[in-house]
Structures are given as C-alpha cells and as structure tokens.
Design an enzyme around this catalytic site. Structure first.
Site, short mmCIF file in Angstrom:
data_model
loop_
_atom_site.label_atom_id
_atom_site.label_comp_id
_atom_site.label_asym_id
_atom_site.label_seq_id
_atom_site.Cartn_x
_atom_site.Cartn_y
_atom_site.Cartn_z
N ASN A 21 35.88 29.64 41.08
CA ASN A 21 36.82 28.55 40.75
C ASN A 21 36.15 27.20 40.54
O ASN A 21 36.62 26.42 39.71
CB ASN A 21 37.95 28.49 41.78
CG ASN A 21 37.46 28.28 43.18
OD1 ASN A 21 36.28 28.42 43.47
ND2 ASN A 21 38.37 27.94 44.07
N GLU A 23 33.72 29.58 54.22
CA GLU A 23 34.69 28.70 53.56
C GLU A 23 35.70 29.60 52.87
O GLU A 23 35.41 30.18 51.82
CB GLU A 23 33.99 27.81 52.53
CG GLU A 23 32.99 26.85 53.12
CD GLU A 23 33.62 25.73 53.93
OE1 GLU A 23 34.86 25.58 53.88
OE2 GLU A 23 32.87 25.02 54.62
N CYS A 50 40.89 26.28 46.59
CA CYS A 50 41.09 26.66 47.99
C CYS A 50 41.92 25.62 48.72
O CYS A 50 42.73 25.94 49.57
CB CYS A 50 39.76 26.86 48.68
SG CYS A 50 38.69 25.43 48.53
N GLU A 109 31.10 22.18 55.42
CA GLU A 109 30.31 21.84 54.25
C GLU A 109 30.50 20.34 54.03
O GLU A 109 31.37 19.72 54.62
CB GLU A 109 30.83 22.60 53.03
CG GLU A 109 30.81 24.09 53.20
CD GLU A 109 29.67 24.76 52.47
OE1 GLU A 109 28.58 24.17 52.35
OE2 GLU A 109 29.89 25.88 52.01
P1 NAD Z 1 36.11 36.71 46.41
O1 NAD Z 1 36.12 36.83 47.89
O2 NAD Z 1 36.69 37.81 45.61
O3 NAD Z 1 34.62 36.54 45.88
C1 NAD Z 1 33.76 35.53 46.37
C2 NAD Z 1 32.32 35.93 46.12
O4 NAD Z 1 32.01 37.09 46.90
C3 NAD Z 1 32.01 36.30 44.66
O5 NAD Z 1 30.72 35.78 44.32
C4 NAD Z 1 31.96 37.81 44.72
O6 NAD Z 1 31.14 38.36 43.70
C5 NAD Z 1 31.35 38.03 46.08
N1 NAD Z 1 31.54 39.38 46.65
C6 NAD Z 1 32.45 40.31 46.32
N2 NAD Z 1 32.27 41.42 47.07
C7 NAD Z 1 31.25 41.16 47.90
C8 NAD Z 1 30.59 41.90 48.93
N3 NAD Z 1 30.99 43.14 49.27
N4 NAD Z 1 29.59 41.32 49.61
C9 NAD Z 1 29.21 40.06 49.31
N5 NAD Z 1 29.76 39.33 48.33
C10 NAD Z 1 30.77 39.86 47.64
O7 NAD Z 1 36.79 35.32 46.09
P2 NAD Z 1 37.11 34.72 44.65
O8 NAD Z 1 38.27 35.49 44.10
O9 NAD Z 1 35.87 34.61 43.84
O10 NAD Z 1 37.56 33.24 45.03
C11 NAD Z 1 38.85 32.94 45.44
C12 NAD Z 1 38.91 32.77 46.95
O11 NAD Z 1 37.91 31.85 47.36
C13 NAD Z 1 40.21 32.18 47.41
O12 NAD Z 1 40.66 32.83 48.57
C14 NAD Z 1 39.85 30.73 47.71
O13 NAD Z 1 40.69 30.09 48.63
C15 NAD Z 1 38.47 30.86 48.22
N6 NAD Z 1 37.74 29.60 48.08
C16 NAD Z 1 37.47 28.86 49.21
C17 NAD Z 1 36.82 27.64 49.10
C18 NAD Z 1 36.51 26.81 50.32
O14 NAD Z 1 35.66 25.95 50.24
N7 NAD Z 1 37.17 27.02 51.45
C19 NAD Z 1 36.44 27.17 47.85
C20 NAD Z 1 36.73 27.94 46.73
C21 NAD Z 1 37.38 29.18 46.87
#
Ligand code: NAD
Length: 485
Positions: free
Chosen positions: A155, A253, A287, A465
């Site tokens: 995102n 996060e 997020c 962070e």
């Molecule tokens: P996601 O959990 O699907 O993926 C996040 C990352 O994890 C990606 O790089 C993905 O390739 C990787 N990943 C997937 N499977 C994995 C595994 N088995 N082991 C290690 N890594 C793996 O999340 P998303 O759909 O990319 O992002 C959306 C989510 O992220 C939402 O829930 C959002 O709230 C959260 N988010 C949080 C923040 C924050 O700072 N708190 C910021 C941005 C997004």
C-alpha cells in the site's frame, strides 16, 4: 500482455541481478489489469545470496568499520538521490499501486525525509553510565543486531521500505528487503539508488518474488537477526511463530479500524474534508485509515450529508492521471470490499453513497470501486469491526463523551484515533482514554509524521516505527561493568 511492460532486476550484493532460476513474474497495473512490469521470481537460493551478502557487509571494514557519521553521510546522499529522482519514483509508485500521482509524489518526498531524519541520528545513538558505587564504572552501548529483514506491504511501498531501512542502517545494521509482489517497483529503485549513493555492496538488498515462496524462508533463515513486518494480522502471526523458532526479535506493524470521533461542536469545514481524506486516501488501503466515523447524534445528518456530497464529486481514474481516487490493488481486494458492502447491508447498515463499481466501461477494466459511506451502523457489526481495507467508511452515532470513548475502544485494533471538537477538555479526556498508538486532535495523519512514534496497541501490533523510538528495534543494549582498584 502490454507490449511496454517494464523490466526490473532485484538488488543483491550491490548488483542488479536476475533470480538464479532465471524465472520472472508479472506485476499488474491495477488501473487496467495489464502487465506493468516483469520482475525476478526469487526462490530460497536467492534469499541465501541476499542474506550472505548482508552478513558479509555487516562484518566488513567498508560498513561495520566506518564511523557512524559516515553512515549518516551515505544516507543523506541517498535522500538527495530520492529527491532528484522523485518524479520517476512517484510515477512508478502511482502505476504500480494505483494511487493518485500527487499522493505518490508526497510519498517519495516522505521517503527522502526518512533518510534525512535518521541520517542525523546515526552519530547520536548513545548509551548511559550507571552509578552503582565506588570502585565501579558501568556503561551501556547500543549495538546493531546484524541483518535486518524487512517485509513490506503493497500500500505504501516506498514510504514503508524507507521507514524501516533508514533507522536500521543508521544504527549500523544491514538489510534484506522483501517488497510485496503486488507493488515492488519503488523498493527495487531504492535499492538501485543506494548503490548510486555509494552504500557498500550488501548493505541494502532487495529480493523480489512471492511472499508465499520466499517469505517463510527469509524469516527462518539463520542469518537473519531481526524482522520488521508490516502487513496483515494473519501473516504477522505466522511471521511471529516462524521467528520464534530461532528466537529473533520482531517488529509488528499490523492492521487497524481507527475511529474518527466527531463532536457536534467541531469546526465541520475543517473536519469533514479531513474525515473524508482519512478514509478515501489511497482508496482506503491504509493501515491508519479513519474507517470508523463516530459522530455525535446532533451533528450526524449534516456530517453524513457533507460526506455524501464530497464522495459524489470525487473523480476516479488511473493514479497516473492524478484523479481523486485510484483503484484497489487487485481483483481479489476489489471482491473483498464488495463482499463487505453486502455484509454491511445484510447487517442493517444503509449505503449513504457509493457501494458499487463505477459504470464507466474504461474503469471496469481495472479494480475500481466508488467511495462508499455505510451509515446507521452499530459497532458490533462486522463492517465496524473488520479491517475492510477499501474506501468504505462505517458511520456510528453516539450521544455523549463516555459512549464515544467506549465505542472507540470496542475494537481488537488500536492503531490511530482522531478527535474533532472545539472543547479542549473533551479532546484531552478522550486522548487519555483511547487505547491507540497515536491520537490526533483536529487533524489526522500529520503529513507522513516521520518524527512521530507510530505503532499499535492490541492487534495493531507492537514496537514503534518512526521518530527516535524506532531505534529501539534496531539496537541491542550491551552493559559493561568494570571494577577498578
Ligand atoms: P499481507 O500480510 O498479505 O502481506 C504483507 C507482506 O508479507 C507482503 O510482502 C507479502 O508478500 C508478505 N508475505 C506473505 N506471506 C508471507 C509469509 N508466509 N512469510 C513472510 N512474508 C509473507 O498484507 P498486505 O495485503 O500486503 O497489506 C495489507 C495489510 O497491511 C493490512 O492489514 C494493513 O493494515 C497492513 N498495514 C499495516 C501498516 C502499519 O504500519 N501498521 C502499514 C501498511 C499496511
């Protein structure tokens, strides 16, 4: 496939490289469903290469042996290169993620700001002397952990990569970054710019590919000493379990369902545009999106009416054309958001505006959805509890301060909250009651907030962070106790 699909490498050991298998994967443009770019599809052997390069760099004279101020100088050079290439980075980010160009331009500037902020910190990471009595000198040193792994979502790729990598390298660590396969382009460009800035080989590595294929391997790799994960709760839980196997610290996060609390005495000219922006920015794929609007009953009709008018005026389009709102990241995400709108209707919420894909056939090719307000919701509903991660604002009414505080906290998340009122007593009381890592009063988000500690209470995660607080995740404390005669 679009004839113009771009070709990108990954960055390992100071080199632009292909995957060892030679395989590539397709990264799609969410505005058109066309292939935007082809990238190396890493496998575990590529992760090995990246972690080995980062380990060598950590132990090298060129990185481990340089003065902290020199690390800061390299980071400033990288910040300058980000600014010099900001337009290219913004265009890539906008095409890859779908966000409006002006927002992507801002993201590129914020990325530069992370490197500037932590460049200034690199030579100020100090320990303490601890007075334990005559005949003793006791002091602490804050040392880097080693190789830091960064798992980045789609995102805000350039911001989130910079948010993690900048404090990590300021403290002397080296990094292996795994961007999301859905939007990896600016993370790769950042890795390339780090080479141009003069970072020694292996300090910043970027491995592209699918999380399901290399994510687990990266987290369990014995050469990784720390993980910064930004993403969903479920993937975060898996990463924590995997990290526990070799006892490494993790920074989490995760998601949010942040309340924006609007009292009837708020300045609505200021409040309504900010409330709309808090949910519709990045098409709600944020997020810290203000996705629950808690509004005092007396002001409800006017606030919802003004929100409806704003939403109706918003222009949708491909991010690169700088509309008011771009598409969802993927077809899957679009389906998920549409399903949640149906769930909301079944639960008894009323669609005040939006609620569907746009009619325009051009937009139908991409993953667009109208900005949506779900009115007359109750906080128990799924649309008030689950993170939808789309441009869907759930509206809940309240009658008094205590009820507002109770509803705000009735959530498994606790990332951010907003409070809108002219009454300083209400604002400070609520700020003290709300269980969230950040509370904003009469503002929301503060333009990137590089200097402000950011992170979750409850299932929104742990660790902080941004700001000086982030350094805690990238340093470990050594205590040295000396007895002298
Ligand atoms: P996601 O959990 O699907 O993926 C996040 C990352 O994890 C990606 O790089 C993905 O390739 C990787 N990943 C997937 N499977 C994995 C595994 N088995 N082991 C290690 N890594 C793996 O999340 P998303 O759909 O990319 O992002 C959306 C989510 O992220 C939402 O829930 C959002 O709230 C959260 N988010 C949080 C923040 C924050 O700072 N708190 C910021 C941005 C997004």
């Amino acid at each position: 496939m679009a004839a113009t699909a771009m070709q990108f490498p990954m960055v390992i050991d100071g080199q632009r490289v292909e995957s060892l298998s030679g395989e590539r994967y397709e990264d799609r443009d969410p505005a058109s469903d066309q292939v935007l770019a082809l990238l190396p599809r890493a496998n575990p052997a590529d992760v090995d290469r990246a972690v080995e390069a980062a380990t060598r760099a950590f132990n090298s004279k060129e990185w481990g042996g340089i003065a902290p101020a020199e690390r800061g100088r390299l980071m400033l050079r990288l910040a300058q290169l980000i600014r010099a290439n900001a337009e290219e980075l913004a265009r890539l980010e906008s095409q890859d993620n779908g966000k409006p160009l002006r927002q992507a331009r801002n993201d590129a500037q914020v990325a530069a700001r992370y490197f500037e902020f932590y460049a200034g910190v690199a030579d100020k990471i100090m320990g303490n002397t601890i007075p334990i009595g005559p005949g003793f000198l006791d002091y602490t040193i804050r040392e880097p952990l080693g190789v830091s792994g960064h798992i980045v979502p789609w995102n805000y790729p350039i911001q989130i990569t910079s948010r993690g990598v900048a404090p990590a390298v300021a403290a002397g660590n080296t990094c292996v970054v795994k961007p999301s396969s859905e939007a990896p382009l600016t993370a790769v460009r950042l890795g390339e710019l780090a080479i141009d800035a003069g970072f020694p080989a292996g300090v910043i590595n970027v491995v592209t590919g699918r999380g399901s294929e290399v994510g687990d391997y990266l987290v369990t790799h014995p050469g990784i000493n720390q993980i910064t994960f930004t993403g969903s709760v479920s993937t975060g839980q898996r990463v924590m379990e995997l990290a526990a196997r070799h006892v490494i610290p993790v920074q989490m996060e995760l998601g949010g369902k942040s309340p924006n609390v609007v009292f009837a005495d708020a300045d609505l000219d200021l409040t309504v545009p900010a409330v709309a922006n808090a949910i519709f920015q990045n098409a709600g794929q944020t997020c810290s999106a203000g996705s629950r609007l808690l509004v005092e009953r007396r002001a409800h009709d006017e606030v919802v009416d003004r929100l409806r008018q704003r939403a109706q005026q918003m222009r949708l389009g491909p991010g690169i054309e700088d509309p008011d709102m771009g598409p969802m990241i993927s077809r899957g995400q679009l389906q998920r958001v549409l399903e949640y709108i149906e769930i909301g209707k079944r639960e008894g919420a009323r669609v005040a505006v939006g609620g569907a894909q746009p009619d325009d056939p051009q937009l139908r090719r991409g993953y667009f959805i109208q900005p949506t307000v779900l009115d007359q919701a109750r906080n128990e509903m799924r649309v008030a509890q689950d993170e939808i991660f789309g441009p869907v604002l759930t509206v809940i009414e309240f009658d008094d301060l205590e009820e507002a505080a109770r509803i705000a906290n009735q959530s498994e998340f606790g990332l951010v909250a907003g409070v809108w009122t002219r009454d300083i007593n209400k604002a400070l009381y609520l700020a003290s009651r709300i269980k969230a890592g950040q509370v904003f009063v009469n503002t929301y988000g503060a333009g990137g907030g590089v200097e402000l500690p950011f992170g979750g209470y409850k299932k929104s995660g742990f660790g902080r962070e941004k700001g000086l607080e982030a350094l805690a995740a990238y340093t470990q404390v050594k205590n040295v106790c000396v007895k002298f005669a």
